[in-house]
Design an enzyme around this catalytic site. Structure first.
Site, PDB file in Angstrom:
ATOM      1  N   HIS A  56       0.921  -1.066   0.012  1.00 13.46           N
ATOM      2  CA  HIS A  56      -0.033  -0.041   0.043  1.00 13.46           C
ATOM      3  C   HIS A  56       0.900   1.219   0.090  1.00 13.46           C
ATOM      4  O   HIS A  56       2.052   1.159   0.407  1.00 13.46           O
ATOM      5  CB  HIS A  56      -0.830  -0.288   1.227  1.00 13.46           C
ATOM      6  N   GLU A  58       1.208   3.807   1.775  1.00  9.09           N
ATOM      7  CA  GLU A  58       1.629   4.237   2.921  1.00  9.09           C
ATOM      8  C   GLU A  58       2.802   3.365   3.668  1.00  9.09           C
ATOM      9  O   GLU A  58       3.930   3.831   4.080  1.00  9.09           O
ATOM     10  CB  GLU A  58       0.625   4.320   4.176  1.00  9.09           C
ATOM     11  N   CYS A  86      -5.956   2.443   5.595  1.00  7.81           N
ATOM     12  CA  CYS A  86      -6.564   0.967   6.255  1.00  7.81           C
ATOM     13  C   CYS A  86      -6.238   0.525   7.267  1.00  7.81           C
ATOM     14  O   CYS A  86      -5.066   1.246   7.933  1.00  7.81           O
ATOM     15  CB  CYS A  86      -6.443  -0.094   4.968  1.00  7.81           C
ATOM     16  N   CYS A  89      -2.507  -0.344   7.279  1.00  8.18           N
ATOM     17  CA  CYS A  89      -1.438   1.106   7.234  1.00  8.18           C
ATOM     18  C   CYS A  89      -1.441   1.868   8.306  1.00  8.18           C
ATOM     19  O   CYS A  89      -0.632   2.384   8.949  1.00  8.18           O
ATOM     20  CB  CYS A  89      -1.747   1.850   5.921  1.00  8.18           C
TER      21      CYS A  89
HETATM   22 ZN   LIG Z   1      -3.253   0.305   3.568  1.00  4.50          ZN
END
Ligand SMILES: [Zn+2]
Length: 159
Positions: A56, A58, A86, A89
């Site tokens: 992801h 991040e 999310c 993250c």
């Molecule tokens: Zn994430």
């Protein structure tokens, strides 16, 4: 920093999100990490490009920033992400300990384009025995020996 400077950093995160999505690297998410008004880490979602479900924006930006700062924590850093993080993250961000977070889109906006984290939030709240992916405890006492050794270790790095 004044509002306009924060906006400039978020615009860079948004640029990364659009660029990554247009190159089919992954979902339309971007992130930059800033320290002393300079970008020290960049990331966009690369789940598809890397065949990595944890890639992801991040996570990639945190790894990039830590590499550049040569440290495992983001002291004094500000994280700009194009979407509310999310659960994975958010956990990673808390481990990295930046000073603050700016986000653009909400988790509801993400759900509207097919990225719905609600299921994971519900799983976090559930007892291990009730989770959708079966979880069973095994060899706790054996693993605890390593915890004890860690507890007694005199030369460890605290984090
Ligand atoms: Zn994430």
């Amino acid at each position: 920093m004044i509002e306009e400077q924060h906006q400039q950093f978020m615009l860079e995160a948004i640029r990364l999100s659009a660029q990554g999505a247009s190159k089919n690297e992954g979902g339309p998410f971007g992130c930059v990490i800033v320290k002393n008004q300079r970008i020290v880490g960049r990331g966009n979602n690369q789940v598809i490009a890397r065949n990595d479900p944890t890639a992801h924006a991040e996570i990639i930006a945190i790894r990039d920033a830590c590499l550049h700062l040569e440290h495992f924590q983001l002291e004094g850093c500000t994280l700009y992400t194009t979407c509310e993080p999310c659960p994975m993250c958010l956990g990673a961000i808390y481990w990295a300990r930046p000073e603050r977070i700016f986000y653009a889109c909400t988790r509801v906006d993400a759900a509207h384009i097919g990225f719905d984290d609600q299921f994971i939030y519900e799983e976090i709240m559930a007892e291990p025995q009730q989770r959708k992916i079966p979880m069973k405890q095994l060899l706790r006492l054996e693993a605890l020996k390593v915890f004890s050794a860690w507890s007694d270790k005199s030369d460890k790095t605290h984090y």
